[in-house]
Design a protein around this motif. Sequence first.
Motif, PDB file in Angstrom:
ATOM      1  N   MET A   1       4.087  13.365 -11.950  1.00  4.93           N
ATOM      2  CA  MET A   1       4.167  12.084 -12.649  1.00  4.93           C
ATOM      3  C   MET A   1       3.269  12.068 -13.886  1.00  4.93           C
ATOM      4  SD  MET A   1       4.210   9.378  -9.531  1.00  4.93           S
ATOM      5  CE  MET A   1       4.795   9.855  -7.918  1.00  4.93           C
ATOM      6  N   ALA A   2       3.855  11.715 -15.020  1.00  2.00           N
ATOM      7  CA  ALA A   2       3.094  11.588 -16.273  1.00  2.00           C
ATOM      8  C   ALA A   2       2.288  10.303 -16.233  1.00  2.00           C
ATOM      9  CB  ALA A   2       4.051  11.589 -17.462  1.00  2.00           C
ATOM     10  N   ASP A   3       1.086  10.341 -16.813  1.00  2.00           N
ATOM     11  CA  ASP A   3       0.175   9.201 -16.764  1.00  2.00           C
ATOM     12  C   ASP A   3       0.783   7.898 -17.283  1.00  2.00           C
ATOM     13  OD1 ASP A   3      -1.790  10.704 -15.606  1.00  2.00           O
ATOM     14  OD2 ASP A   3      -2.999  10.933 -17.427  1.00  2.00           O
ATOM     15  N   ASP A   4       1.585   7.997 -18.333  1.00  2.00           N
ATOM     16  CA  ASP A   4       2.104   6.779 -18.969  1.00  2.00           C
ATOM     17  C   ASP A   4       3.408   6.283 -18.356  1.00  2.00           C
ATOM     18  OD1 ASP A   4       3.472   9.005 -19.865  1.00  2.00           O
ATOM     19  OD2 ASP A   4       3.749   8.245 -21.896  1.00  2.00           O
ATOM     20  N   LYS A   5       3.921   6.986 -17.364  1.00  2.00           N
ATOM     21  CA  LYS A   5       5.181   6.586 -16.731  1.00  2.00           C
ATOM     22  C   LYS A   5       4.926   5.718 -15.510  1.00  2.00           C
ATOM     23  CE  LYS A   5       8.449   9.279 -18.778  1.00  2.00           C
ATOM     24  NZ  LYS A   5       9.885   9.215 -18.788  1.00  2.00           N
ATOM     25  N   LEU A   6       5.874   4.827 -15.230  1.00  2.00           N
ATOM     26  CA  LEU A   6       5.789   3.985 -14.031  1.00  2.00           C
ATOM     27  C   LEU A   6       6.235   4.784 -12.813  1.00  2.00           C
ATOM     28  CD1 LEU A   6       7.428   0.701 -15.414  1.00  2.00           C
ATOM     29  CD2 LEU A   6       5.001   1.308 -15.379  1.00  2.00           C
ATOM     30  N   LEU A   7       5.689   4.429 -11.658  1.00  2.00           N
ATOM     31  CA  LEU A   7       6.105   5.120 -10.428  1.00  2.00           C
ATOM     32  C   LEU A   7       7.591   4.939 -10.173  1.00  2.00           C
ATOM     33  CD1 LEU A   7       3.038   5.391 -10.074  1.00  2.00           C
ATOM     34  CD2 LEU A   7       3.349   4.884  -7.656  1.00  2.00           C
ATOM     35  N   ARG A   8       8.127   3.765 -10.543  1.00  2.00           N
ATOM     36  CA  ARG A   8       9.563   3.551 -10.298  1.00  2.00           C
ATOM     37  C   ARG A   8      10.433   4.460 -11.150  1.00  2.00           C
ATOM     38  NH1 ARG A   8       9.424  -2.339 -12.522  1.00  2.00           N
ATOM     39  NH2 ARG A   8       9.561  -2.000 -14.755  1.00  2.00           N
ATOM     40  N   ASP A   9       9.887   4.998 -12.266  1.00  2.00           N
ATOM     41  CA  ASP A   9      10.637   5.967 -13.070  1.00  2.00           C
ATOM     42  C   ASP A   9      10.924   7.236 -12.274  1.00  2.00           C
ATOM     43  OD1 ASP A   9      10.559   4.214 -15.205  1.00  2.00           O
ATOM     44  OD2 ASP A   9       8.805   5.146 -16.135  1.00  2.00           O
ATOM     45  N   TYR A  10      10.125   7.464 -11.237  1.00  4.77           N
ATOM     46  CA  TYR A  10      10.314   8.637 -10.372  1.00  4.77           C
ATOM     47  C   TYR A  10      10.959   8.233  -9.050  1.00  4.77           C
ATOM     48  CZ  TYR A  10       7.187  10.744 -13.764  1.00  4.77           C
ATOM     49  OH  TYR A  10       6.621  11.200 -14.946  1.00  4.77           O
ATOM     50  N   HIS A  11      11.469   7.004  -8.992  1.00  2.46           N
ATOM     51  CA  HIS A  11      12.169   6.474  -7.813  1.00  2.46           C
ATOM     52  C   HIS A  11      11.254   6.328  -6.595  1.00  2.46           C
ATOM     53  CE1 HIS A  11      15.736   7.068 -10.241  1.00  2.46           C
ATOM     54  NE2 HIS A  11      15.412   8.338 -10.382  1.00  2.46           N
ATOM     55  N   VAL A  12       9.971   6.065  -6.830  1.00  2.37           N
ATOM     56  CA  VAL A  12       9.043   5.830  -5.715  1.00  2.37           C
ATOM     57  C   VAL A  12       9.315   4.431  -5.166  1.00  2.37           C
ATOM     58  CG1 VAL A  12       6.629   5.604  -5.024  1.00  2.37           C
ATOM     59  CG2 VAL A  12       7.291   7.322  -6.737  1.00  2.37           C
ATOM     60  N   PRO A  13       9.640   4.322  -3.873  1.00  2.80           N
ATOM     61  CA  PRO A  13       9.925   2.998  -3.293  1.00  2.80           C
ATOM     62  C   PRO A  13       8.642   2.223  -2.970  1.00  2.80           C
ATOM     63  CG  PRO A  13      10.145   4.688  -1.618  1.00  2.80           C
ATOM     64  CD  PRO A  13       9.825   5.412  -2.900  1.00  2.80           C
ATOM     65  N   PRO A  14       8.727   0.908  -2.856  1.00  2.00           N
ATOM     66  CA  PRO A  14       7.546   0.118  -2.469  1.00  2.00           C
ATOM     67  C   PRO A  14       7.028   0.566  -1.104  1.00  2.00           C
ATOM     68  CG  PRO A  14       9.349  -1.309  -3.171  1.00  2.00           C
ATOM     69  CD  PRO A  14       9.918   0.074  -3.054  1.00  2.00           C
ATOM     70  N   GLY A  15       5.719   0.634  -0.969  1.00  2.00           N
ATOM     71  CA  GLY A  15       5.126   0.992   0.324  1.00  2.00           C
ATOM     72  C   GLY A  15       5.293   2.439   0.724  1.00  2.00           C
ATOM     73  N   CYS A  16       5.624   3.317  -0.224  1.00  2.00           N
ATOM     74  CA  CYS A  16       5.862   4.734   0.091  1.00  2.00           C
ATOM     75  C   CYS A  16       4.617   5.363   0.715  1.00  2.00           C
ATOM     76  CB  CYS A  16       6.251   5.475  -1.184  1.00  2.00           C
ATOM     77  SG  CYS A  16       6.689   7.201  -0.887  1.00  2.00           S
ATOM     78  N   LYS A  17       4.821   6.137   1.771  1.00  2.00           N
ATOM     79  CA  LYS A  17       3.694   6.759   2.474  1.00  2.00           C
ATOM     80  C   LYS A  17       3.743   8.281   2.426  1.00  2.00           C
ATOM     81  CE  LYS A  17       2.117   2.746   4.093  1.00  2.00           C
ATOM     82  NZ  LYS A  17       2.933   1.811   3.359  1.00  2.00           N
ATOM     83  N   CYS A  18       4.521   8.855   1.519  1.00  2.00           N
ATOM     84  CA  CYS A  18       4.645  10.321   1.492  1.00  2.00           C
ATOM     85  C   CYS A  18       4.490  10.876   0.077  1.00  2.00           C
ATOM     86  CB  CYS A  18       5.956  10.766   2.118  1.00  2.00           C
ATOM     87  SG  CYS A  18       7.415  10.093   1.305  1.00  2.00           S
TER      88      CYS A  18
ATOM     89  N   HIS B   1       0.828  -1.206   0.000  1.00  2.00           N
ATOM     90  CA  HIS B   1       0.000   0.000   0.000  1.00  2.00           C
ATOM     91  C   HIS B   1       0.861   1.254   0.000  1.00  2.00           C
ATOM     92  CE1 HIS B   1      -2.657  -3.080   1.781  1.00  2.00           C
ATOM     93  NE2 HIS B   1      -3.588  -2.462   1.086  1.00  2.00           N
ATOM     94  N   MET B   2       0.357   2.279  -0.657  1.00  2.00           N
ATOM     95  CA  MET B   2       0.985   3.593  -0.616  1.00  2.00           C
ATOM     96  C   MET B   2      -0.010   4.573  -0.021  1.00  2.00           C
ATOM     97  SD  MET B   2       3.086   3.832  -4.206  1.00  2.00           S
ATOM     98  CE  MET B   2       4.312   2.586  -4.612  1.00  2.00           C
TER      99      MET B   2
END
Length: 200
Positions: free
Chosen positions: A162-179, A100-101
């Motif tokens: 974040m662009a709609d077609d981009k993955l969250l990991r492209d922005y370095h979002v870690p698993p379980g991010c809460k911020c 969950h994020m």
Amino acid sequence: MHASKRTNVTAQDRRSMSQRLQMSTTHSMVKAKGSKDVVATEPAAGGTGGGVSLGKGAWDSDNNIEIPPEAEAEVFEEIATMDFPFEGIPTIPPRKDMDHMAFFCEGCRYRVTAYPDWTAAKVKQALWKGGIERSNKPASKRNTPGLQKWQDLTLMYACQHMADDKLLRDYHVPPGCKCLIAIETAKLFTKPPPDSAYWN
């Protein structure tokens, strides 16, 4: 000689401050019987109340239901324990929930199942399905159109949109991010009203 004396005073001050903080923490927290968990149960002295929940609460977007204030600390893994104490003071341990994020929107936290390999569009759709449009102010009190569809949302992490077609990991979002932040896109391009604190 002077330098070593100064170091000793600093270390002593730090120990003293740690003891005062520990005493204060003990008064405002209750140790759960038979466990190492510590849960805040009352507001700090001089506060106006609010218990464990401040701001506008939290929302479970997977089930489209409010997260009760008394459950927020457990749901968001914010219960201090002695697993990683700092000078005898309980601290929040590293998160374990990687499924969950949490997104902040208009002062409320929205908890949703999301993973770094999801696109921003997929996460927005999950938030929309989970009721994030409830963050809209009444039409008479807002200077933007409000959230009308999932495309009206912008997701942000570390000041990156974040662009709609981009993955969250492209922005370095870690698993379980809460911020993370979810904001109405129009607010990014609309000036605040004249009486807003923004202009002070």
